[in-house]
Enzyme design. Structure first.
Site, mmCIF file in Angstrom:
data_model
loop_
_atom_site.group_PDB
_atom_site.id
_atom_site.type_symbol
_atom_site.label_atom_id
_atom_site.label_comp_id
_atom_site.label_asym_id
_atom_site.label_seq_id
_atom_site.Cartn_x
_atom_site.Cartn_y
_atom_site.Cartn_z
ATOM 1 N N GLU A 280 -37.274 -19.043 28.743
ATOM 2 C CA GLU A 280 -36.422 -17.927 27.623
ATOM 3 C C GLU A 280 -35.637 -17.297 28.077
ATOM 4 O O GLU A 280 -35.713 -16.682 28.294
ATOM 5 C CB GLU A 280 -37.580 -17.343 27.235
ATOM 6 C CG GLU A 280 -38.704 -17.878 26.477
ATOM 7 C CD GLU A 280 -39.843 -16.747 24.765
ATOM 8 O OE1 GLU A 280 -39.150 -14.919 25.616
ATOM 9 O OE2 GLU A 280 -40.655 -16.700 25.220
ATOM 10 N N GLU A 386 -45.310 -24.888 22.487
ATOM 11 C CA GLU A 386 -45.920 -24.346 22.398
ATOM 12 C C GLU A 386 -46.140 -23.555 20.941
ATOM 13 O O GLU A 386 -45.964 -22.625 20.575
ATOM 14 C CB GLU A 386 -45.003 -22.208 22.626
ATOM 15 C CG GLU A 386 -44.908 -22.612 23.789
ATOM 16 C CD GLU A 386 -44.617 -21.520 24.350
ATOM 17 O OE1 GLU A 386 -44.542 -20.215 23.617
ATOM 18 O OE2 GLU A 386 -44.332 -21.131 25.566
#
Ligand code: XIL
Length: 463
Positions: A280, A386
């Protein structure tokens, strides 16, 4: 517009660092709220109040189910000495909060896409000054009603829709006390991703002090059960310990990055062959998110991390992992540029698409396939790392679970159709311990570890 009142927990004192650099305030990290939910404190919401240290970095997260105006209410007190006080979402523009002496409130209105968002409050002020601030209310756009059925029939299959791909799940060490959890993990999944145990804030809470216990426990379980381990995540701004933010010089940050990556990769060595090296790094507008690494080293921290990881273990699979980058848009383009740059230097092997979704946002096959093909052409693997699909809300449960199963099936079919797709991992074993909350029903097994329609759909495709 639905009103979701969110009391972001505790009021945190904000302290200015000696340098006068912005202090980002941690507020109930990991907390999420959806329209209709009322969250009175972060602990109850599964979030965690984090004691503020100067220059500590983290954020509270929330999930918005629809595009629209999000209104944040910030309350502040004793901030009259502030040089600046501001709130930002997803690392975007800072909205100034006018500093005043007593408690006061200010509303900030922003148009945001559906998905997960992070809120940060930043304060700068004179040395040893104090200011208290919190985001105590959040109003979210009402979710779009779930579609009663899938509109279009699935596109005719030009490419194979079945191919064995290892199905993985994220796990948390503490849940293995529950025998049902352990049995479900062993029965259904081929690999584990430690949900938090390998993050720097846990593994190196103080400089040079390594806490491998919880991660070692997981690795031992994986080894005994014959499961693979995906390492997550060597560098993740959001869950970096506060001490990194207190390092003064770029050279100190670089040394800390090198030491952390080297020590962790060497520790796990043959047990972990695949690492989310950087997680991220980008915000929704494609720019770099602020975090202690970025703030000291600039964007080069990403390449540096991959370079170090490559040197430490040339044979490990190195992954760049990103959220909200699975369908076309600014974020996907920025992620692709970053991965392309790393690939040209031989530093990255795979891109991880997190795929945190709701019934309304889960992508079509076509949308996801265009992303996966783009990476295939770049010569990197692509992984679903995820996935979860929140399915709590109005409407008949069976309808919601079927729509959810279809969302998972589309993603699995796309992965099966694209050779470069090598992993399919969901973010949790069962609904019971999902980071989204048990009522969101986001995973493949229900809260009693029983298979949901989504599990059958994924198994059907991936074997
Ligand atoms: C989440 C964990 O599931 C929570 O337990 C924790 O409180 C916060 O982090 N993207 C990621 C993961 O890459 O590391 C995050 O995990 C979920 C979003």
């Amino acid at each position: 517009m639905g009103t979701a009142a969110l009391n972001f927990v505790v009021t945190l004192g904000l302290a200015a660092p000696a340098s006068g650099a912005p202090v980002r305030v941690v507020q109930g990290e990991g907390m999420q709220v959806r329209a209709g939910a009322v969250v009175r404190d972060a602990q109850a919401a599964g979030g965690r109040a984090v004691a503020l240290r100067p220059a500590g970095v983290a954020s509270a997260t929330f999930v918005s189910d629809a595009f629209g105006a999000v209104v944040l209410r910030v309350r502040a007190s004793r901030c009259e000495r502030a040089r600046s006080l501001s709130v930002s979402v997803d690392g975007g523009a800072r909205h100034a909060i006018v500093p005043r002496a007593g408690w006061h409130e200010q509303r900030v209105r922003l148009a945001l896409p559906a998905g997960r968002h992070a809120v940060e409050v930043a304060y700068t002020g004179p040395r040893r000054s104090r200011c208290r601030a919190l985001v105590d209310r959040l109003r979210l756009p009402a979710p779009r009603p779930a579609k009663p059925a899938v509109e279009a029939p699935p596109a005719p299959a030009a490419t194979p829709l079945r191919r064995p791909v290892p199905l993985g799940a994220s796990v948390q060490a503490r849940h293995f006390d529950d025998p049902g959890y352990e049995a479900a993990f062993r029965r259904e999944f081929a690999s584990m991703t430690p949900e938090n145990e390998m993050k720097m804030e846990i593994i190196q809470p103080q400089p040079g002090v390594f806490n491998f216990g919880p991660a070692d426990e997981l690795v031992t379980r994986a080894r005994q059960a014959g499961k693979a381990v995906r390492g997550h995540a060597l560098v993740f701004g959001t869950q970096t310990p506060p001490w990194v933010g207190r390092l003064l010089l770029p050279s100190d940050a670089e040394a800390a990055l090198r030491d952390h990556i080297t020590t962790v990769m060497e520790h796990f060595d043959e047990d972990v062959r695949e690492w989310d090296v950087v997680n991220e790094a980008l915000g929704p507008d494609g720019s770099y998110r602020s975090n202690p690494w970025f703030d000291k080293l600039g964007p080069r921290y990403v390449e540096l991390a991959f370079r170090i990881a490559r040197e430490v273990d040339p044979k490990a699979t190195l992954v760049y992992n990103e959220f909200a980058a699975d369908v076309s848009g600014i974020k996907r383009d920025a992620t692709a540029n970053l991965v392309r740059g790393l690939k040209e230097k031989g530093l990255v092997d795979a891109v991880g698409l997190q795929m945190h979704h709701s019934l309304a946002t889960a992508p079509t096959r076509e949308a996801l396939e265009s992303t996966m093909r783009m990476y295939e052409q770049m010569g990197v693997q692509v992984q679903v790392t995820e996935m979860d699909v929140i399915a709590g809300g109005p409407g008949a449960l069976s309808d919601r679970l079927n729509i959810q199963a279809d969302a998972y099936r589309r993603a699995a079919e796309t992965c099966a159709a694209v050779r470069a797709c090598t992993r399919f991992t969901v973010w949790g074993v069962s609904d019971a311990y999902s980071w989204m909350g048990v009522d969101e029903l986001p995973l493949l097994l229900d809260a009693s570890n029983q298979p949901k329609p989504a599990l059958a759909a994924v198994r059907d495709v991936l074997g």
